[in-house]
Scaffold this motif. Structure first.
Motif, PDB file in Angstrom:
ATOM      1  N   ALA A 138       0.829  -1.207   0.000  1.00  9.61           N
ATOM      2  CA  ALA A 138       0.000   0.000   0.000  1.00  9.61           C
ATOM      3  C   ALA A 138       0.866   1.259   0.000  1.00  9.61           C
ATOM      4  CB  ALA A 138      -0.948   0.000   1.198  1.00  9.61           C
ATOM      5  N   GLY A 139       1.924   1.250   0.785  1.00 10.27           N
ATOM      6  CA  GLY A 139       2.810   2.415   0.831  1.00 10.27           C
ATOM      7  C   GLY A 139       3.461   2.700  -0.509  1.00 10.27           C
ATOM      8  N   GLU A 140       3.970   1.670  -1.150  1.00 10.92           N
ATOM      9  CA  GLU A 140       4.605   1.845  -2.462  1.00 10.92           C
ATOM     10  C   GLU A 140       3.568   2.264  -3.509  1.00 10.92           C
ATOM     11  OE1 GLU A 140       7.652   2.208  -5.094  1.00 10.92           O
ATOM     12  OE2 GLU A 140       7.805   1.873  -2.936  1.00 10.92           O
ATOM     13  N   LEU A 141       2.408   1.656  -3.465  1.00  8.02           N
ATOM     14  CA  LEU A 141       1.337   1.995  -4.401  1.00  8.02           C
ATOM     15  C   LEU A 141       0.951   3.467  -4.287  1.00  8.02           C
ATOM     16  CD1 LEU A 141      -0.943   1.160  -6.387  1.00  8.02           C
ATOM     17  CD2 LEU A 141      -2.297   0.561  -4.368  1.00  8.02           C
ATOM     18  N   GLU A 186       0.145  16.322   5.032  1.00  2.00           N
ATOM     19  CA  GLU A 186       0.756  15.029   5.330  1.00  2.00           C
ATOM     20  C   GLU A 186      -0.113  14.202   6.266  1.00  2.00           C
ATOM     21  OE1 GLU A 186       4.850  15.106   6.577  1.00  2.00           O
ATOM     22  OE2 GLU A 186       5.287  16.743   5.184  1.00  2.00           O
ATOM     23  N   ASP A 187      -0.751  14.845   7.241  1.00  2.00           N
ATOM     24  CA  ASP A 187      -1.593  14.127   8.195  1.00  2.00           C
ATOM     25  C   ASP A 187      -2.775  13.462   7.488  1.00  2.00           C
ATOM     26  OD1 ASP A 187      -2.315  13.434  10.990  1.00  2.00           O
ATOM     27  OD2 ASP A 187      -4.072  14.673  10.516  1.00  2.00           O
ATOM     28  N   ARG A 188      -3.396  14.190   6.585  1.00  2.00           N
ATOM     29  CA  ARG A 188      -4.535  13.638   5.834  1.00  2.00           C
ATOM     30  C   ARG A 188      -4.082  12.460   4.966  1.00  2.00           C
ATOM     31  NH1 ARG A 188      -9.300  15.408   2.882  1.00  2.00           N
ATOM     32  NH2 ARG A 188     -10.043  13.475   1.979  1.00  2.00           N
ATOM     33  N   ASN A 189      -2.950  12.621   4.299  1.00  2.00           N
ATOM     34  CA  ASN A 189      -2.427  11.537   3.470  1.00  2.00           C
ATOM     35  C   ASN A 189      -2.070  10.310   4.305  1.00  2.00           C
ATOM     36  OD1 ASN A 189      -2.771  12.942   1.081  1.00  2.00           O
ATOM     37  ND2 ASN A 189      -0.689  13.729   1.075  1.00  2.00           N
ATOM     38  N   ALA A 190      -1.476  10.530   5.483  1.00  2.00           N
ATOM     39  CA  ALA A 190      -1.118   9.414   6.361  1.00  2.00           C
ATOM     40  C   ALA A 190      -2.374   8.701   6.858  1.00  2.00           C
ATOM     41  CB  ALA A 190      -0.287   9.913   7.539  1.00  2.00           C
ATOM     42  N   ARG A 191      -3.413   9.468   7.188  1.00  2.00           N
ATOM     43  CA  ARG A 191      -4.671   8.870   7.646  1.00  2.00           C
ATOM     44  C   ARG A 191      -5.290   8.041   6.529  1.00  2.00           C
ATOM     45  NH1 ARG A 191     -10.065   9.625   7.416  1.00  2.00           N
ATOM     46  NH2 ARG A 191     -11.281   9.073   9.237  1.00  2.00           N
ATOM     47  N   ASP A 192      -5.312   8.579   5.324  1.00  2.00           N
ATOM     48  CA  ASP A 192      -5.894   7.856   4.196  1.00  2.00           C
ATOM     49  C   ASP A 192      -5.110   6.584   3.879  1.00  2.00           C
ATOM     50  OD1 ASP A 192      -7.919   9.692   4.014  1.00  2.00           O
ATOM     51  OD2 ASP A 192      -7.169  10.660   2.200  1.00  2.00           O
ATOM     52  N   LEU A 193      -3.793   6.634   3.997  1.00  2.00           N
ATOM     53  CA  LEU A 193      -2.976   5.437   3.784  1.00  2.00           C
ATOM     54  C   LEU A 193      -3.328   4.373   4.820  1.00  2.00           C
ATOM     55  CD1 LEU A 193      -0.737   3.767   2.471  1.00  2.00           C
ATOM     56  CD2 LEU A 193       0.903   5.039   3.895  1.00  2.00           C
ATOM     57  N   GLY A 247      -1.424  12.215  -9.533  1.00  3.12           N
ATOM     58  CA  GLY A 247      -0.960  13.061  -8.440  1.00  3.12           C
ATOM     59  C   GLY A 247      -1.932  14.154  -8.045  1.00  3.12           C
ATOM     60  N   ARG A 248      -2.776  14.561  -8.965  1.00  2.00           N
ATOM     61  CA  ARG A 248      -3.731  15.641  -8.677  1.00  2.00           C
ATOM     62  C   ARG A 248      -4.689  15.283  -7.543  1.00  2.00           C
ATOM     63  NH1 ARG A 248      -6.109  12.894 -12.962  1.00  2.00           N
ATOM     64  NH2 ARG A 248      -8.395  12.830 -12.993  1.00  2.00           N
ATOM     65  N   PHE A 249      -4.929  14.013  -7.330  1.00  2.00           N
ATOM     66  CA  PHE A 249      -5.854  13.607  -6.274  1.00  2.00           C
ATOM     67  C   PHE A 249      -5.271  13.828  -4.877  1.00  2.00           C
ATOM     68  CE2 PHE A 249      -7.265  10.923  -9.898  1.00  2.00           C
ATOM     69  CZ  PHE A 249      -8.513  11.507 -10.065  1.00  2.00           C
ATOM     70  N   TRP A 250      -3.967  14.044  -4.789  1.00  2.00           N
ATOM     71  CA  TRP A 250      -3.319  14.280  -3.499  1.00  2.00           C
ATOM     72  C   TRP A 250      -2.792  15.709  -3.370  1.00  2.00           C
ATOM     73  CZ3 TRP A 250      -3.120   9.590  -5.969  1.00  2.00           C
ATOM     74  CH2 TRP A 250      -3.573   8.491  -5.236  1.00  2.00           C
ATOM     75  N   SER A 251      -2.958  16.513  -4.385  1.00  2.68           N
ATOM     76  CA  SER A 251      -2.431  17.876  -4.314  1.00  2.68           C
ATOM     77  C   SER A 251      -3.234  18.684  -3.297  1.00  2.68           C
ATOM     78  CB  SER A 251      -2.459  18.549  -5.689  1.00  2.68           C
ATOM     79  OG  SER A 251      -3.782  18.715  -6.121  1.00  2.68           O
ATOM     80  N   ASN A 252      -2.559  19.603  -2.668  1.00  2.46           N
ATOM     81  CA  ASN A 252      -3.180  20.493  -1.683  1.00  2.46           C
ATOM     82  C   ASN A 252      -3.752  19.753  -0.482  1.00  2.46           C
ATOM     83  OD1 ASN A 252      -2.647  22.827  -3.303  1.00  2.46           O
ATOM     84  ND2 ASN A 252      -4.370  22.214  -4.584  1.00  2.46           N
TER      85      ASN A 252
END
Length: 123
Positions: free
Chosen positions: A19-22, A41-48, A33-38
């Motif tokens: 999952a991390g590599e994906l 890091e906390d939001r991205n970590a939670r979603d991961l 990449g546009r789906f993660w722009s703006n």
């Protein structure tokens, strides 16, 4: 006794690595990449972590998934067939590099294929 897909994939640590590599590759992809722009890091970590929890649960591991439904989580994102095809290509590449065996890789692709109708919402 049937061995779960979770166990055949290598358990929690293997799913975390996958999952991390994906997600790393999808985030740095010129199309996806546009789906993660703006996003922070906390939001991205939670979603991961939610993705990991979901994958563990859905492959037969002992995890409680607390996230939204797949349809709700992807609603309004405008994910296209082209986006989906790129995502699947990344999944296949990561699986090959991690030496996921053909039977398990096929099961993962069937599983993802069943989610497509809940994720791809526009042409």
């Amino acid at each position: 006794m049937t061995v779960s897909l979770y166990d055949r994939l290598g358990g929690y640590d293997a799913i975390v690595a996958f999952a991390g590599e994906l997600i790393d590759r999808a985030q740095s992809d010129s199309l996806l990449g546009r789906f993660w722009s703006n996003r922070g890091e906390d939001r991205n970590a939670r979603d991961l972590q939610l993705l990991i929890d979901y994958l563990v649960k859905e492959t037969g591991g002992q995890m409680y998934y607390t996230g939204r439904s797949i349809a709700l989580a992807h609603a309004g994102m405008g994910i296209t067939e082209t986006d989906w095809a790129r995502f699947i290509a990344i999944v296949v590449n990561v699986a090959q590099e991690m030496r996921v065996e053909a039977p398990e890789s096929s099961e993962v692709l069937v599983f993802l294929g069943n989610l497509k109708c809940h994720i791809v919402t526009s042409a």
